[in-house]
Design a protein around this motif. Structure first.
Motif, PDB file in Angstrom:
ATOM      1  N   PHE A 255     -23.948  26.102 121.563  1.00  0.00           N
ATOM      2  CA  PHE A 255     -24.674  26.743 120.467  1.00  0.00           C
ATOM      3  C   PHE A 255     -26.154  26.888 120.804  1.00  0.00           C
ATOM      4  O   PHE A 255     -26.761  27.923 120.537  1.00  0.00           O
ATOM      5  CB  PHE A 255     -24.490  25.926 119.188  1.00  0.00           C
ATOM      6  N   LEU A 256     -26.728  25.850 121.417  1.00  0.00           N
ATOM      7  CA  LEU A 256     -28.137  25.924 121.806  1.00  0.00           C
ATOM      8  C   LEU A 256     -28.341  26.949 122.921  1.00  0.00           C
ATOM      9  O   LEU A 256     -29.356  27.655 122.947  1.00  0.00           O
ATOM     10  CB  LEU A 256     -28.634  24.550 122.247  1.00  0.00           C
ATOM     11  N   MET A 257     -27.387  27.051 123.826  1.00  0.00           N
ATOM     12  CA  MET A 257     -27.468  28.061 124.881  1.00  0.00           C
ATOM     13  C   MET A 257     -27.489  29.462 124.272  1.00  0.00           C
ATOM     14  O   MET A 257     -28.309  30.311 124.638  1.00  0.00           O
ATOM     15  CB  MET A 257     -26.289  27.901 125.834  1.00  0.00           C
ATOM     16  N   ARG A 258     -26.592  29.711 123.333  1.00  0.00           N
ATOM     17  CA  ARG A 258     -26.564  31.007 122.647  1.00  0.00           C
ATOM     18  C   ARG A 258     -27.856  31.233 121.868  1.00  0.00           C
ATOM     19  O   ARG A 258     -28.446  32.318 121.910  1.00  0.00           O
ATOM     20  CB  ARG A 258     -25.356  31.052 121.708  1.00  0.00           C
ATOM     21  N   TRP A 259     -28.302  30.198 121.161  1.00  0.00           N
ATOM     22  CA  TRP A 259     -29.495  30.269 120.326  1.00  0.00           C
ATOM     23  C   TRP A 259     -30.728  30.602 121.175  1.00  0.00           C
ATOM     24  O   TRP A 259     -31.639  31.293 120.725  1.00  0.00           O
ATOM     25  CB  TRP A 259     -29.659  28.921 119.629  1.00  0.00           C
ATOM     26  N   SER A 260     -30.737  30.110 122.411  1.00  0.00           N
ATOM     27  CA  SER A 260     -31.876  30.337 123.310  1.00  0.00           C
ATOM     28  C   SER A 260     -31.705  31.606 124.145  1.00  0.00           C
ATOM     29  O   SER A 260     -32.451  31.818 125.105  1.00  0.00           O
ATOM     30  CB  SER A 260     -32.055  29.132 124.250  1.00  0.00           C
ATOM     31  N   ASN A 261     -30.739  32.429 123.779  1.00  0.00           N
ATOM     32  CA  ASN A 261     -30.478  33.676 124.517  1.00  0.00           C
ATOM     33  C   ASN A 261     -30.172  33.383 125.988  1.00  0.00           C
ATOM     34  O   ASN A 261     -30.587  34.116 126.894  1.00  0.00           O
ATOM     35  CB  ASN A 261     -31.667  34.643 124.391  1.00  0.00           C
ATOM     36  N   ASP A 262     -29.443  32.279 126.199  1.00  0.00           N
ATOM     37  CA  ASP A 262     -29.018  31.820 127.522  1.00  0.00           C
ATOM     38  C   ASP A 262     -30.174  31.333 128.401  1.00  0.00           C
ATOM     39  O   ASP A 262     -30.008  31.164 129.618  1.00  0.00           O
ATOM     40  CB  ASP A 262     -28.238  32.908 128.277  1.00  0.00           C
ATOM     41  N   THR A 263     -31.333  31.066 127.783  1.00  0.00           N
ATOM     42  CA  THR A 263     -32.447  30.481 128.541  1.00  0.00           C
ATOM     43  C   THR A 263     -32.122  29.046 128.939  1.00  0.00           C
ATOM     44  O   THR A 263     -32.457  28.590 130.037  1.00  0.00           O
ATOM     45  CB  THR A 263     -33.732  30.511 127.701  1.00  0.00           C
ATOM     46  N   ILE A 264     -31.462  28.335 128.036  1.00  0.00           N
ATOM     47  CA  ILE A 264     -31.050  26.955 128.252  1.00  0.00           C
ATOM     48  C   ILE A 264     -29.590  26.951 128.688  1.00  0.00           C
ATOM     49  O   ILE A 264     -28.795  27.770 128.222  1.00  0.00           O
ATOM     50  CB  ILE A 264     -31.258  26.134 126.965  1.00  0.00           C
ATOM     51  N   LYS A 265     -29.234  26.023 129.582  1.00  0.00           N
ATOM     52  CA  LYS A 265     -27.868  25.957 130.099  1.00  0.00           C
ATOM     53  C   LYS A 265     -27.041  24.910 129.344  1.00  0.00           C
ATOM     54  O   LYS A 265     -27.509  23.787 129.122  1.00  0.00           O
ATOM     55  CB  LYS A 265     -27.872  25.604 131.587  1.00  0.00           C
ATOM     56  N   SER A 266     -25.833  25.283 128.969  1.00  0.00           N
ATOM     57  CA  SER A 266     -24.831  24.330 128.499  1.00  0.00           C
ATOM     58  C   SER A 266     -23.877  24.109 129.666  1.00  0.00           C
ATOM     59  O   SER A 266     -23.031  24.963 129.956  1.00  0.00           O
ATOM     60  CB  SER A 266     -24.082  24.877 127.279  1.00  0.00           C
ATOM     61  N   THR A 267     -24.030  22.999 130.342  1.00  0.00           N
ATOM     62  CA  THR A 267     -23.379  22.793 131.634  1.00  0.00           C
ATOM     63  C   THR A 267     -22.022  22.114 131.490  1.00  0.00           C
ATOM     64  O   THR A 267     -21.858  21.166 130.711  1.00  0.00           O
ATOM     65  CB  THR A 267     -24.294  21.954 132.546  1.00  0.00           C
ATOM     66  N   VAL A 268     -21.070  22.577 132.272  1.00  0.00           N
ATOM     67  CA  VAL A 268     -19.722  22.006 132.282  1.00  0.00           C
ATOM     68  C   VAL A 268     -19.763  20.606 132.890  1.00  0.00           C
ATOM     69  O   VAL A 268     -20.485  20.345 133.860  1.00  0.00           O
ATOM     70  CB  VAL A 268     -18.778  22.927 133.087  1.00  0.00           C
ATOM     71  N   HIS A 269     -18.974  19.703 132.306  1.00  0.00           N
ATOM     72  CA  HIS A 269     -18.886  18.334 132.811  1.00  0.00           C
ATOM     73  C   HIS A 269     -17.481  17.794 132.571  1.00  0.00           C
ATOM     74  O   HIS A 269     -16.701  18.382 131.825  1.00  0.00           O
ATOM     75  CB  HIS A 269     -19.949  17.434 132.170  1.00  0.00           C
ATOM     76  N   ARG A 270     -17.161  16.672 133.192  1.00  0.00           N
ATOM     77  CA  ARG A 270     -15.821  16.089 133.089  1.00  0.00           C
ATOM     78  C   ARG A 270     -15.917  14.592 133.369  1.00  0.00           C
ATOM     79  O   ARG A 270     -16.958  14.089 133.812  1.00  0.00           O
ATOM     80  CB  ARG A 270     -14.876  16.753 134.096  1.00  0.00           C
ATOM     81  N   VAL A 271     -14.810  13.881 133.133  1.00  0.00           N
ATOM     82  CA  VAL A 271     -14.733  12.458 133.468  1.00  0.00           C
ATOM     83  C   VAL A 271     -13.515  12.252 134.358  1.00  0.00           C
ATOM     84  O   VAL A 271     -12.390  12.619 133.997  1.00  0.00           O
ATOM     85  CB  VAL A 271     -14.621  11.565 132.214  1.00  0.00           C
ATOM     86  N   ARG A 272     -13.740  11.687 135.532  1.00  0.00           N
ATOM     87  CA  ARG A 272     -12.678  11.412 136.501  1.00  0.00           C
ATOM     88  C   ARG A 272     -12.782   9.955 136.947  1.00  0.00           C
ATOM     89  O   ARG A 272     -13.443   9.146 136.292  1.00  0.00           O
ATOM     90  CB  ARG A 272     -12.791  12.375 137.686  1.00  0.00           C
ATOM     91  N   ALA A 273     -12.159   9.628 138.054  1.00  0.00           N
ATOM     92  CA  ALA A 273     -12.283   8.275 138.594  1.00  0.00           C
ATOM     93  C   ALA A 273     -13.704   8.061 139.103  1.00  0.00           C
ATOM     94  O   ALA A 273     -14.322   8.992 139.624  1.00  0.00           O
ATOM     95  CB  ALA A 273     -11.285   8.069 139.729  1.00  0.00           C
ATOM     96  N   PRO A 274     -14.261   6.865 138.957  1.00  0.00           N
ATOM     97  CA  PRO A 274     -15.599   6.605 139.497  1.00  0.00           C
ATOM     98  C   PRO A 274     -15.638   6.895 140.993  1.00  0.00           C
ATOM     99  O   PRO A 274     -14.645   6.676 141.702  1.00  0.00           O
ATOM    100  CB  PRO A 274     -15.811   5.113 139.217  1.00  0.00           C
ATOM    101  N   PRO A 275     -16.747   7.401 141.502  1.00  0.00           N
ATOM    102  CA  PRO A 275     -16.832   7.746 142.930  1.00  0.00           C
ATOM    103  C   PRO A 275     -16.753   6.510 143.820  1.00  0.00           C
ATOM    104  O   PRO A 275     -17.211   5.425 143.456  1.00  0.00           O
ATOM    105  CB  PRO A 275     -18.204   8.417 143.043  1.00  0.00           C
ATOM    106  N   ASN A 276     -16.157   6.695 144.981  1.00  0.00           N
ATOM    107  CA  ASN A 276     -16.068   5.639 146.007  1.00  0.00           C
ATOM    108  C   ASN A 276     -15.373   4.378 145.504  1.00  0.00           C
ATOM    109  O   ASN A 276     -15.655   3.267 145.967  1.00  0.00           O
ATOM    110  CB  ASN A 276     -17.470   5.275 146.523  1.00  0.00           C
ATOM    111  N   LEU A 277     -14.473   4.568 144.548  1.00  0.00           N
ATOM    112  CA  LEU A 277     -13.774   3.405 143.997  1.00  0.00           C
ATOM    113  C   LEU A 277     -12.697   2.927 144.957  1.00  0.00           C
ATOM    114  O   LEU A 277     -11.851   3.697 145.396  1.00  0.00           O
ATOM    115  CB  LEU A 277     -13.142   3.760 142.648  1.00  0.00           C
ATOM    116  N   VAL A 278     -12.746   1.652 145.299  1.00  0.00           N
ATOM    117  CA  VAL A 278     -11.699   1.019 146.093  1.00  0.00           C
ATOM    118  C   VAL A 278     -11.130  -0.100 145.238  1.00  0.00           C
ATOM    119  O   VAL A 278     -11.833  -1.040 144.874  1.00  0.00           O
ATOM    120  CB  VAL A 278     -12.251   0.464 147.423  1.00  0.00           C
TER     121      VAL A 278
END
Length: 334
Positions: A255-278
């Motif tokens: 919504f903020l990205m749209r509101w800012s006329n795409d000046t601000i980024k709404s960035t994709v993110h996710r949750v996976r396994a922690p990096p370098n996990l042994v």
């Protein structure tokens, strides 16, 4: 004045928010925040004004809640509707599949359940999304702690919005006046320990790649790790957003990205396994996080922010109400 940028994590800036709160360098913090939202869509804030003891207390209560038997947690059930985000959702109930348009890929994603459980609440007097609590006498103190933390987050949210407004060269209270209700959501999340091989082979997921809907999100996370942020300039390339002691992560929403006329980024993110996990036993550790989602008041209609459009860069979007936008997105996603 000291530099408010004190480092970065995989390109995500770490900003000292204290000079905005104490007034010693408001514009410096505001400019740094705007640059981060413009370039990355994410920022780490330290000295953010949300007391550590309150964060720790909320995590303690979150663990107490999720440790309850399933039949107890189900006494505060999340409604089937995707537009009423309140109450408890059991593992595997929700499945996020945003930003994927190939039908075969969508089928593959939906066949890999999100292994997480959540509890969501908001302000008590919301006419749009009434809260759903455990019955009186079960887990006493949980409701009061959730509500107290919700309002503590709201106070910090308003300060962040003031900084962002200054970064956009608007009056300091410009964004605050659109966030007076507040039509917001506090979410407690628990990711149970699961086989590492299943996560790596995409047989199961924690939460798939997505962007947030509202104005901004404040995220408190434990030390387990696993959050990954997509490089806005290289789609499909994700980097870990490693937990930093004493920080909160703030990201812009769609919504903020749209509101800012795409000046601000709404960035994709996710949750996976922690990096370098042994892991000797082949399991990934459980993870707790607490996102607080900020939305503009549902009664307010917004147009592109002043200064984000011109004759050379015209408005990309029509005016829209926050309620219309958010509910459309919620209904289409879950």
């Amino acid at each position: 004045m000291s530099d408010v940028n004190i480092g970065d994590v995989q390109g995500i800036p770490i900003i000292d928010f204290a000079p905005f709160i104490d007034g010693s360098n408001k514009q410096g913090v505001a400019d740094a925040m705007y640059r981060s939202f413009r370039d990355v869509g994410f920022v780490y804030l330290v000295n953010h004004g949300l007391p550590k003891e309150k964060i720790d207390e909320m995590f303690d209560w979150s663990k107490k809640f999720f440790a309850q038997p399933m039949d107890v947690k189900q006494l505060a059930p999340h409604p089937p509707s995707g537009t009423h985000h309140r109450g408890y959702s059991a593992p595997g109930i929700e499945k996020v599949s945003q930003h994927v348009y190939d039908s075969d890929e969508i089928t593959k994603i939906r066949n890999a359940p999100d292994v997480k459980e959540s509890f969501e609440c908001g302000r008590e007097d919301s006419e749009h999304m009434p809260n759903i609590w455990l019955p009186e006498g079960i887990l006493p103190g949980f409701k009061e702690t959730c509500l107290g933390f919700f309002w503590a987050c709201y106070k910090v949210e308003l300060t962040i919005l003031r900084a962002l407004a200054l970064g956009l060269h608007l009056s300091e209270d410009y964004l605050v006046q659109f966030h007076a209700a507040p039509d917001n959501q506090l979410r407690l999340l628990h990711y149970p320990s699961v086989p590492l091989s299943q996560l790596k082979n995409d047989e199961i997921a924690r939460i798939g790649a997505h962007s947030d809907f509202g104005s901004l999100t404040m995220l408190m996370q434990d030390n387990a790790g696993g959050l990954e942020v997509e490089n806005p300039n290289r789609p499909g390339e994700f980097t870990p957003a490693t937990p930093i002691e004493g920080s909160i992560i703030v990201n812009a929403g769609d919504f903020l990205m749209r509101w800012s006329n795409d000046t601000i980024k709404s960035t994709v993110h996710r949750v996976r396994a922690p990096p370098n996990l042994v892991s000797a036993d082949g399991m990934t550790p459980e993870r707790y996080s607490i996102p607080y989602f900020s939305s503009a008041d549902y009664t307010k209609t917004v147009d592109c922010l002043p200064g984000t459009y011109s004759a050379e860069n015209p408005k990309k979007y029509e005016a829209i109400s926050a309620k219309q936008y958010i509910w459309q997105r919620l209904a289409a996603t879950y």
